[in-house]
Design an enzyme around this catalytic site. Sequence first.
Site, PDB file in Angstrom:
ATOM      1  N   ASP A  67    -104.451  32.953  16.182  1.00 20.08           N
ATOM      2  CA  ASP A  67    -103.138  32.469  16.685  1.00 20.08           C
ATOM      3  C   ASP A  67    -102.178  32.256  17.512  1.00 20.08           C
ATOM      4  OD1 ASP A  67    -101.921  34.669  15.470  1.00 20.08           O
ATOM      5  OD2 ASP A  67    -101.846  33.737  13.564  1.00 20.08           O
ATOM      6  N   HIS A 138    -101.221  36.064   2.685  1.00 18.91           N
ATOM      7  CA  HIS A 138    -101.881  35.216   4.617  1.00 18.91           C
ATOM      8  C   HIS A 138    -102.224  36.341   5.216  1.00 18.91           C
ATOM      9  CE1 HIS A 138     -97.932  35.408   6.286  1.00 18.91           C
ATOM     10  NE2 HIS A 138     -99.164  36.274   7.418  1.00 18.91           N
ATOM     11  N   GLU A 143    -100.819  30.067   5.934  1.00 19.78           N
ATOM     12  CA  GLU A 143     -99.950  30.379   4.693  1.00 19.78           C
ATOM     13  C   GLU A 143    -100.808  30.595   2.605  1.00 19.78           C
ATOM     14  OE1 GLU A 143     -97.731  31.998   4.733  1.00 19.78           O
ATOM     15  OE2 GLU A 143     -96.327  31.416   7.001  1.00 19.78           O
TER      16      GLU A 143
END
Length: 260
Positions: A67, A138, A143
């Site tokens: 990410d 998560h 999420e």
Amino acid sequence: MEVIIKPEANDLAPVAADIVERLVLRKPAAVLGVATGSSPVGLYAELGRRVAAGRLSLAGCRAFMLDEYVGLAADHPQRYRNVIEQELVARTDLVSERVLGPDGLADDIPAACAAYEQAISDAGGVDLQILGVGSDGHIAFNEPSSSLGSRTRIKTLARQTRIDNARFFGGDVAQVPTHCLTQGVGTIMAARRVVLLADGEHKAEAVHQLVEGPVSAMWTATALQWHPQATVIVDEAAASRLALHDYYLDVYAEKPGWQE
């Protein structure tokens, strides 16, 4: 799912590093999935020690990041690309140019996400994905309520995630970005092997749900129960809510030597 419980947080990294080392010795051009956050830092330090000792080389590997924050300047110290450079690349012989992350500064976010998915596919997919887990369960930045079939996309960070990550921004939640680009749960599940590390009592509920709870988008890590080769490595504090705690200890203690 394999669950490995070790006494202390410092005991996790060598176990995970053994898994990485066995893969790379078998496949020097392995594709690694790398995570940021506090959970994998010890692993990266251990890999660095093994590279320095000459027992391991990551020079032939490629790596894909999980990410990236949206909008952080390229030179911001908490931009995840910079964190990976500092925590992993600088400590090992992994080649910086062979590490790719989502482009959080892209003008066309959907196109950047699609290009990232294509890059992973073009590389042959991820052989080993390193993960941590958030206190709300998560994985990556998927999420609660995220689709379990999701692919790389933009996500709005949950308030709890921003609170948890404020420690990296001088304790100021307002400095934590509100958006990120993240591999989806479906992207993570496509990796051939997954290794998740978690330590501390604050992760105990998330670990309990991950290992023993029902599969639910409210705890996106629970999707790993469907993964054919997922290993969860935790310390006693993070394992404190596991109903089958003693069974997991027995399974690992009696694991056949031939079983990867």
